[in-house]
Motif scaffolding. Sequence first.
Motif, PDB file in Angstrom:
ATOM      1  N   ALA A   1       0.799  -1.083  -0.129  1.00 16.43           N
ATOM      2  CA  ALA A   1       0.152   0.035   0.038  1.00 16.43           C
ATOM      3  C   ALA A   1       0.944   1.336   0.077  1.00 16.43           C
ATOM      4  O   ALA A   1       0.662   2.265  -0.591  1.00 16.43           O
ATOM      5  N   LEU A   2       1.881   1.248   0.905  1.00 16.64           N
ATOM      6  CA  LEU A   2       2.826   2.486   1.051  1.00 16.64           C
ATOM      7  C   LEU A   2       3.518   2.795  -0.490  1.00 16.64           C
ATOM      8  O   LEU A   2       3.511   3.970  -0.599  1.00 16.64           O
ATOM      9  N   VAL A   3       4.123   1.772  -1.239  1.00 22.38           N
ATOM     10  CA  VAL A   3       4.853   2.079  -2.425  1.00 22.38           C
ATOM     11  C   VAL A   3       3.841   2.484  -3.387  1.00 22.38           C
ATOM     12  O   VAL A   3       4.127   3.405  -4.284  1.00 22.38           O
ATOM     13  N   VAL A   4       2.646   1.701  -3.387  1.00 22.36           N
ATOM     14  CA  VAL A   4       1.415   2.254  -4.306  1.00 22.36           C
ATOM     15  C   VAL A   4       1.281   4.062  -4.003  1.00 22.36           C
ATOM     16  O   VAL A   4       1.053   4.665  -4.897  1.00 22.36           O
ATOM     17  N   LEU A   5       0.973   4.197  -2.682  1.00 21.55           N
ATOM     18  CA  LEU A   5       0.906   5.372  -2.222  1.00 21.55           C
ATOM     19  C   LEU A   5       1.780   6.426  -2.722  1.00 21.55           C
ATOM     20  O   LEU A   5       1.457   7.634  -3.254  1.00 21.55           O
ATOM     21  N   PHE A   6       3.058   5.996  -2.548  1.00 15.63           N
ATOM     22  CA  PHE A   6       4.032   6.942  -2.776  1.00 15.63           C
ATOM     23  C   PHE A   6       4.120   7.173  -4.305  1.00 15.63           C
ATOM     24  O   PHE A   6       4.422   8.420  -4.637  1.00 15.63           O
ATOM     25  N   GLN A   7       4.058   6.358  -5.271  1.00 18.90           N
ATOM     26  CA  GLN A   7       4.024   6.678  -6.580  1.00 18.90           C
ATOM     27  C   GLN A   7       2.861   7.328  -7.102  1.00 18.90           C
ATOM     28  O   GLN A   7       3.169   8.118  -8.007  1.00 18.90           O
ATOM     29  N   ALA A   8       1.760   7.482  -6.368  1.00 20.97           N
ATOM     30  CA  ALA A   8       0.577   8.204  -6.668  1.00 20.97           C
ATOM     31  C   ALA A   8       0.965   9.592  -5.970  1.00 20.97           C
ATOM     32  O   ALA A   8       0.233  10.499  -6.732  1.00 20.97           O
ATOM     33  N   GLY A   9       1.442   9.977  -4.853  1.00 21.00           N
ATOM     34  CA  GLY A   9       1.500  11.002  -4.556  1.00 21.00           C
ATOM     35  C   GLY A   9       2.999  11.492  -4.461  1.00 21.00           C
ATOM     36  O   GLY A   9       3.129  12.956  -4.192  1.00 21.00           O
ATOM     37  N   GLY A  10       3.968  10.712  -4.717  1.00 20.42           N
ATOM     38  CA  GLY A  10       5.284  11.372  -4.936  1.00 20.42           C
ATOM     39  C   GLY A  10       5.877  11.528  -3.621  1.00 20.42           C
ATOM     40  O   GLY A  10       7.081  12.222  -3.556  1.00 20.42           O
ATOM     41  N   SER A  11       5.449  11.193  -2.345  1.00 19.80           N
ATOM     42  CA  SER A  11       5.930  11.393  -1.291  1.00 19.80           C
ATOM     43  C   SER A  11       5.363  10.576   0.149  1.00 19.80           C
ATOM     44  O   SER A  11       4.343  10.102  -0.319  1.00 19.80           O
ATOM     45  N   PHE A  12       6.203  10.408   0.827  1.00 21.14           N
ATOM     46  CA  PHE A  12       5.594   9.544   1.954  1.00 21.14           C
ATOM     47  C   PHE A  12       4.962  10.314   3.106  1.00 21.14           C
ATOM     48  O   PHE A  12       4.672   9.393   4.054  1.00 21.14           O
TER      49      PHE A  12
ATOM     50  N   TYR B   1       2.431  12.602   5.397  1.00 23.83           N
ATOM     51  CA  TYR B   1       1.052  12.483   5.542  1.00 23.83           C
ATOM     52  C   TYR B   1       0.060  13.302   4.730  1.00 23.83           C
ATOM     53  O   TYR B   1      -0.901  12.974   4.288  1.00 23.83           O
ATOM     54  N   GLU B   2       0.478  14.453   4.722  1.00 26.56           N
ATOM     55  CA  GLU B   2      -0.093  15.618   4.219  1.00 26.56           C
ATOM     56  C   GLU B   2      -0.488  15.103   2.591  1.00 26.56           C
ATOM     57  O   GLU B   2      -1.344  15.105   1.860  1.00 26.56           O
ATOM     58  N   ALA B   3       0.643  14.955   1.857  1.00 25.68           N
ATOM     59  CA  ALA B   3       0.672  14.116   0.483  1.00 25.68           C
ATOM     60  C   ALA B   3      -0.411  12.984   0.257  1.00 25.68           C
ATOM     61  O   ALA B   3      -1.031  13.059  -0.479  1.00 25.68           O
ATOM     62  N   ALA B   4      -0.053  12.173   1.277  1.00 27.02           N
ATOM     63  CA  ALA B   4      -1.141  10.845   1.390  1.00 27.02           C
ATOM     64  C   ALA B   4      -2.402  11.416   1.505  1.00 27.02           C
ATOM     65  O   ALA B   4      -3.370  10.804   0.694  1.00 27.02           O
ATOM     66  N   ARG B   5      -2.775  12.360   2.274  1.00 21.75           N
ATOM     67  CA  ARG B   5      -4.019  12.539   2.511  1.00 21.75           C
ATOM     68  C   ARG B   5      -4.524  13.454   1.006  1.00 21.75           C
ATOM     69  O   ARG B   5      -5.754  13.042   0.955  1.00 21.75           O
ATOM     70  N   ALA B   6      -3.720  14.280   0.834  1.00 22.99           N
ATOM     71  CA  ALA B   6      -4.260  14.601  -0.707  1.00 22.99           C
ATOM     72  C   ALA B   6      -4.537  13.477  -1.823  1.00 22.99           C
ATOM     73  O   ALA B   6      -5.518  13.565  -2.379  1.00 22.99           O
ATOM     74  N   THR B   7      -3.523  12.697  -1.726  1.00 27.48           N
ATOM     75  CA  THR B   7      -3.565  11.681  -2.774  1.00 27.48           C
ATOM     76  C   THR B   7      -4.826  10.970  -2.674  1.00 27.48           C
ATOM     77  O   THR B   7      -5.528  10.459  -3.493  1.00 27.48           O
ATOM     78  N   LEU B   8      -5.047  10.368  -1.108  1.00 28.41           N
ATOM     79  CA  LEU B   8      -6.379   9.524  -1.010  1.00 28.41           C
ATOM     80  C   LEU B   8      -7.715  10.504  -1.353  1.00 28.41           C
ATOM     81  O   LEU B   8      -8.534   9.722  -1.640  1.00 28.41           O
ATOM     82  N   ALA B   9      -7.546  11.630  -1.059  1.00 28.48           N
ATOM     83  CA  ALA B   9      -8.696  12.426  -1.273  1.00 28.48           C
ATOM     84  C   ALA B   9      -9.058  12.399  -2.727  1.00 28.48           C
ATOM     85  O   ALA B   9     -10.309  12.283  -3.179  1.00 28.48           O
ATOM     86  N   ALA B  10      -8.308  12.419  -3.488  1.00 26.28           N
ATOM     87  CA  ALA B  10      -8.515  12.501  -5.183  1.00 26.28           C
ATOM     88  C   ALA B  10      -8.379  11.429  -5.814  1.00 26.28           C
ATOM     89  O   ALA B  10      -8.535  11.196  -6.908  1.00 26.28           O
ATOM     90  N   MET B  11      -8.371  10.136  -5.066  1.00 26.73           N
ATOM     91  CA  MET B  11      -8.377   8.837  -5.791  1.00 26.73           C
ATOM     92  C   MET B  11      -9.517   8.158  -6.371  1.00 26.73           C
ATOM     93  O   MET B  11     -10.457   8.529  -5.573  1.00 26.73           O
ATOM     94  N   ALA B  12      -9.384   7.473  -7.266  1.00 25.17           N
ATOM     95  CA  ALA B  12     -10.492   6.822  -7.833  1.00 25.17           C
ATOM     96  C   ALA B  12     -11.100   5.797  -6.818  1.00 25.17           C
ATOM     97  O   ALA B  12     -10.162   5.326  -6.050  1.00 25.17           O
ATOM     98  N   PRO B  13     -12.246   5.533  -6.921  1.00 26.47           N
ATOM     99  CA  PRO B  13     -12.705   4.218  -6.075  1.00 26.47           C
ATOM    100  C   PRO B  13     -11.761   2.866  -6.214  1.00 26.47           C
ATOM    101  O   PRO B  13     -11.719   2.466  -5.061  1.00 26.47           O
TER     102      PRO B  13
END
Lengths: 481, 615, 153, 299
Positions: B169-180, B182-194
Motif C-alpha cells: 500500500a505504501l509504495v503504491v501510495l508513494f508513486q501516486a503522491g510522490g511522497s511519504f 501524511y499531507e501528501a498521502a491525505r491529498a492523494t487519497l482524497a483525489a483517488m478513484a474508488p
Amino acid sequence: MNALVLPVVLPLLTAFLLQPAGRLSAALARWAGPAVLLVCAGLLVQIALLTGGEPVTAAIGGFAPPVGIVFYADALALLMAIAVPVSALLLWPRAEAGEAGVRQSALMLLLVGSGTGMALSGDLFNLYVFYELLTVASFGLASATGTGRAYVATVRYVLVSGFGSLIALAGIALLYAQTGSLNLAQLADLAPERLANPLGLAAFACLLIGFGVKAELFPVNNWVPDLYACAGKPISALLAGVVSKLAVLVLLRLTVLVFDSPEAREMLMVLGLAGLVTGELAAWRARDLPRLLAYSSIGQLGLLFVALSLPGPAGLAAALAVALHHLLVKPALFMLAERWHGSLDKLAGAGRASPLAAGLFTLFALSLVGVPPLPGFWAKLLVLLELARGAGPFDLTALALVLAVTVVEAHYLFRLVGILYSPGEFRDRHSPRALAVAGLGGAVLVAAMLTLPAVSDALAGLASQAADTAAYRTLTLGGGL
Amino acid sequence: MTPLDTLYLASAATLAAMLVLGDWRRAGVLATLMYGVQLALLFTMQRTGSTSFDLSALGFELSWRFDALSWFFAVVTLGTAFFASWYGAGEWLRAYTGRRRLFQSALAANVFAMLLLLGSGDLLTLFVGWEATSWAGFLLMALAGGLARDAALRYLVYAMAGAMALLGALVVLFQAGGSFSYEAARATLAAMAPGPLWALIILFGLGFGAKLALLPLHLWQAAAYSETPAPGSVFLGGVVGRMGLFALALVLVGLIGIPHLQALAVPFTFLTAQDVVAWVAALTVVLPTYTALKQNDARYLLAWHGIGQGGYMLLGLIVGSALGSAGGLLHVINYAATQATLLMVVFGVRHRVGHTDLNRLGGLVARMPLSFLALLLGIISLAGLPPMSGFVSKWMVYSSLIQDGRPFLFLAAIVGTLGTILSVYKLIHNLFLGQLRAEHEQLNEAPLSMLIPMLATATLAFVTGVAPGLVLGWVADAQAAIGLPVIDYTLGGIASPRASLDMLWVVGVMFAGFGVGALLFYGAGGKTHRVHQLDNYAGGHFLDAGMRYHYSDNFYAGLMHLIGGWYRGSFHWLEGAIGSGLSLVAQGAGGWYRAINPAFYLLAASVALIAWVAL
Amino acid sequence: MDMTFAPDPLALLVIGALGLIVVGAAGLAFGRHLFRLVLALGLAEAGANLLLVIAGYRWDAVAPILTGSAPAAMVDPVPQALVLTAIVIGVGVQALAVALLVRVKLAYGTLDLAELKALVERDIRAAAGIGEPDSAQAPATLPGPAGLIGERP
Amino acid sequence: MNVASLLVELVLMPLVAFVVGLAMVLMMRRIAARLQRRVGPPFFQPLFDIVKLYGKHTQTSHGLVHDLGIVMAVGGYIAAETMLPVPGMTGIADKGGLVVLAYVMMVPSLGLALGVGQCANPNGSIGISRALTAMLAYDVPFIIVIFGVAFHFGSSNLITIAAAQQAAGIAGWGVSQMPLLALAGLFALHGMLGKQPFEIYVAPAEIATGPMVEMSGKHMGGLFVMQCFQLYTAAVLYVTLFLGGGENWLSFLAKSFAVLAVPVSLAYLFPRYRTEDLVRLMWKWPTMIGLLGLAFLMH
C-alpha cells in the motif's frame, strides 16, 4: 591504462605455472596463489583510487576498437573486479597437501582470472570466452570434494551449462548476423536500427539463457540445489556470491547497452518472477540448510532479475542494491552452513553451541527478509517503489508476488532461527575462518546500515554511471586513455 | 533537545540498561523505575504535540513527532509496561527459569519500538516502526521456546503478511503522491478513484488488522499471547494489539477520513466502506468471544477475549461520531487496565499453582482473597458492567450505534457482551469458586510484588469507571488530532440530551444500594454460622475432599448442546487450506528442481520457439 | 517467406544448423543415459558453431587470407576465428564431461540418469540425516502454518 | 432539582418499589392459586415469608462471597429502582438511561451467581450455568426492543421517553407506535422474570438442583426481597417503554400490575421449557417479531 590487463593475466599465468612450481616447492605452490590474488586486488584498488571511479578503457594489444578487444572499467566493473579476488581470498579452499591442493589452487586462480576478465571485458565474444573459462574452472572446483554425488551434481551442471553456452553461442551468431559486430559499444550504436526486431529479441533470449545458467536464472537453474548441497561450502559461497553476480553484470550490460526494449525487460521479469516464486517455495520445503540456502539463493536472484528488468537509473540502482546485498549475505550464510549441514531439525541447540554464528544467521535472515533499518529492507524498498512506479497490471502482479514471497521467506528463515535457539543436542562449532568470513559479512552489513546515506549516494552514482550508455560508447570507441 | 527526544532517549536507555544489566537480581526493579521515568516524562510533555529527530535515507525523509493520538497510546503503552514490569520485578523474576536478560531486553525493546511507531511522522517511518514492533513482539513471544515458539512463528506469518500488505500500500501510495508524508498521502487519497482506493483500504486493513487480530486474521493471537512469560503476556495482552488500532485510526480516520469512507460504496450493494469495516469489527467482537467461551485454559480464555475487545474499539472508532469514536478510544485505556488486571491474577494463580487449567482449579477464593477481588473487578470491567470503566466505553459505543441507527451492529455488540459475561463467570467460577482441591488447601496468596500492581490496575479501572472525565480529556484531544468530532464530556461521563451518563451518581447509588443491602443482610435477622469450605453436602451425601465435584468442564453444556454445532473451525480450515495449497505449489516448485532434466524440456521448447521466430 | 519452393542455400544451411541444435536439445531432453546426453550436447554444439560460421559467410567471396594483391570481397574472418575458439572450448568441456562420467561410473556403477538421481538423493539425505520425503497424503507434518498448533482444545 | 429532594427521592423510590413488589408477589401467587383452584396466601404472606426467613435460627453461610452475593443482588436492584422514573419522582433517571439500567439489572444476577458459586455445590453451579444461558436467550429480544425504543424516541433517557408518550396520548404510546416490539418486549420480560413456563433455571420446585440449593435463612430472604424488586423493575420498565409511563400513581400501578398479570395468567397454561428450548424459543419468535418491528420502525 594497460595495468587493467594485469589482474586478468596474472592469475591465468600463475594458474598454468603452478603445476610446475609445485614440483619445485610445496610452499611456493601453496602461497603463490593467495599472493597473486593479493597483488591483483591491490592493483585493482590502486586503479580505482587513481581513476576515482571515472570510467577508463584499455584496448588489448594496441588494436583499437571495434576491431580489437577492449576492456571497460567503470566504478561498477571495478567493484565487481575487486570483489572477485577478495572473495576468492576469503573463500580460498583449505590447503590440501600435494597434487590435489595445487590443482585446486590453479583452478581458483583460473576462476579469478576469468572472473575479473568478465567484469572488465567490453566485447561479447571475449565475455563468452571468459565465461566458458570460468565455467570450466568451476566444474573442477565443484567436483573437488571427490564424492560420487559431487560428480553427479557436476555432470548435471556441465550438461546444463554446456547447453546454455551453445545457446549463447547461437545468440552471438544471431547478433553478429544482424550487426556484424560483437563490441558492446558498437552494438549499442547499432541496436536501435538493427536489433529492434524479433530476431534481436531472439538473440537476447539466447544470451539470457546462456549467461543465465551461472546467474541461476529460471529455467536453467536446476543444477543449483544439488551442486550447492554436494560441493564444498566455500565453493558454493563463491558460486552463489560472486560468480552469479558476474553473470548478472554481463546481463546488466546487455540490457542497458544493447537490448533496452520493453519486450526484453518483460522477458527478464517473467523469468525472474518464476525463479523468485519457485525458489522461495522450494526453500520453504527444504529440509537441510545447504539446499535451503541454494533455493533461497535462486529466489533472491529471481528478485534481482525482477529489479534488473526495471527501466532507468532508479531501476538499475535497485538491481545493484539487491545484487550487492546478496553478494554480501549469501557467501556468509554458506560459510555458516559449513557445519550446519544436516537436517534442519537436528540443528536444535546450535544457538547455544555457537552463539556468534546463530546471531549472525539471525542478522542475515532479518536483512534477507527486509526488516528496517537493515540494508536488505532498503534494497527491497527500492525494487518495490520502482515496480509501483510502473503501475501496469504486470508490474503490480510482480509487486504482489514479491511481497507474498517475502512472507514465505520470513517463515522458513525464522522457523530455522527458532530451531537454532531451541534446546537441543547439536554441538558442532564453526571453524574460525567460516566465522570470520560470516562476521566480516555481518560487520559490512551493519556498517552499511549505519552509513546508509553515504552508501545510498554511492549506489546512485554507480547506477547512473552504469546507465550512461553515451559515455560507454564515446569512451570505448573513442580509443583508450 | 525536545521533550520527545528525552523520552526516546530514556526509552533507549532502558533498553541499553536491560541489555547490560538484565541478569542482575534487581533488574526488574530498575526496569520498572525506568518505565516510571518514561511515564513521568510523557506526562511532562505537551499533550498536543512534540517533535523529535529527522533522518534522511535514500532520498526519503524520516521524521518522528508526537500528537495527541500518539500521546494517548503512549500513555497506555508505558502504563502497561510499568505495571507489567512491576509485576515481574519481585518474586516472579526470582522464580523465572528462562533467560532474564533476554526477557527484560525484549520487553524494553517492545516499548521502545512501540514508542517509535507511535511517534512516526510519515508513512515510511510508520512502516519502520511497524516492523520494529512486529519483530520485537516476535522476540517476546518466541523466547519462552516450545509451544511459544510455534505460536510466535505463526504470529510471524500473519505479521509479515500484514506488513507486506502495508508495504505494498505504501509504495503504491508513494508513486501516486510522490511522497511519504501524511499531507501528501491525505491529498492523494482524497483525489483517488474508488477502485485503487478500495485496494488501498483492503491492503491497509490487512496490514493493521493482522496486529489487531481482526477477523479473519485472528487465529495467531490467543496462543502467541498466552504462552509468553507472565509480564510479557500482560504487556502483550494489554497493549500490543492496540498498535493496530492506532495505525487504523491514523490511516482510515486521519488520512482517508470517515466521510470519505461513508461515500465509498461497495459495488453492486447498498454497503459503504464504513459498513464493511464496522461489520468486520462486529464479527471480531462476536466470534472470538464465543470461542473464548469454549477455552479451558484461563490464559487462552482471556486472550480470545482480547481479540473480541479489539473489535469494540474499532467498531466505536469507525462509527465516527464524537460519542462512538471516543468510546472506541476510551476502551483502549480501559481495556488495558482491565486485561492487565485479569492476566496478572491468572498468572498469579499460575505462579502459585503451576498451571491455569480451568478444569483443575477451583475454590481459591479463601486462599487468595485479594487476587479474587482483583479478578472480580476485572471481569466486571471486561464484561462491561457498571461500576467499572469497561462499562463506560462500551456504553458510549452502544449509544453511538443507537444514535446512528445501526440495529444489527448494536445487536452484535451486545451479543458479544453477553458472551463475555458467560465466559468471565466461567473464569471466576472455575478458578475461585466451587470446590477447593485438597492439594490447594495450603496455598498462599500471590506475593505482594504481584498483588500490588494487579490491585493498582484494578483500582485504575475502577477510578476511571467512576470518573471517566479524568481520561476523556486525553480522548478528546486524540479525537481532535485525527480530525474527528470532539466529545463533550463531564467528570462523570457524558451530558447530552440524547444519551447522558453520570457515573458519579450511578456508582454512588449502586454503592449506596450495596450498603443498604449489606445493612439489611448483616443488620437484621439471625446470626449466620459459617461452615468450612470443605464441609459440603449434595443430594444428601457428604462430599469429602477426595471427591471431584467441581462443576467445571463444559460449563455451558445446555448452550453448547444448542450452538455447539456452529463451531465449525472455518477459519482454521481456511488457514489450513491456504497452507496446504501453498504447500502443494511448493512441492511442485521443489519437484521442478529435483526432477532429472526438466530444464531441457523447457529449453527444447524455447529453442524451437526461437527457431520459429528466426525463420 | 513466399510459398514457392526456391532452394535458397543459405536458408537451407540455417535450417540445418537450427535442426542440429533442436535434435541435440531433444536428445538432452529425452535421453536417459549420461553418455548419450554428452553426445547430444556435442551435436547441438555443432549446430551452434555452424550458425556462427553462416553468420559471416558470403557466397561470392574468397577466403580471408591477405595475399598482398588487391583485396577481393572476402568472407568475414571474425566468425571463423570465433568458431575456432568455440570448437576448442566445446571439445574441452566434452572431454571434461566424459572424465566426470568415468568418475560417476566408478562411484555408482551406472550412468542411467533416473537411477543416479535416486542414488544421489538417497546419498544426500543420508549425509544430512533426513528421512524419506513426505507423502503428499500426509499434510499434517508439513512445515507450513497448517502444521502449527491451534488454540488449546 | 436540589440535592435534598433528590436524596429523598433516592430513599423513597426503592421503598415504594419494595412495597409494590411485595404486592406483585402476592398477586402472582394469588393468580397461580386461582388457576389451580386454591384459595391462595393471605395479604401479608410475602412479608411474613421474608420475616420468617430472616428470623430463622439456623443460618448457614458458605463464606463471605456467599453473603456478598446476596448483598449485590439486593443492592443492585435498589440502585436500579432509582433510575426508573415513577410519577412525581425521577431519581437519577436522567444520569443513566435505558442502557445503563439494562446493565445495572445484570449486577444482581452476577451477585447471585457469585454467591451460588461460593457454595461449592455442583447443582448450584449447574443452575447458574442455566441461568446465564437463559439470560443470553431473553436478552437478545430485549436488546432489540431497547434499540427500537431508544431509536424511536431519539433518546435513551427514560424521562424523555415517558414524557414523549404522555404528550402524545395513547396513540403516541410505545405499544401503539411499535406493537411488534411491544410484543417481543413482553416475551423478553417474561423470560427475564423466570416465572412459568421459563422457571427451569430458578428451579423453585426442585430444591436439590438449581441456584437456590444452598440458600436458606437470610440468604433466601434476601433473594425474596430481590424478587420483589425484580418484578417491580420489569413491570415498570415495560410500562415506561410502551405504556406511556406513569402520569399518576393510580394508572401507573394499574398498568404495572396488568403487565405482570396478563402474561402470567396465560403463561401458566404452558408446560415448562427446558433451557435449550427456552433459548430456541427466545431466539426464534420474539427475536423475529422484534426484528420485524425494527424493520417497520426504521423504514
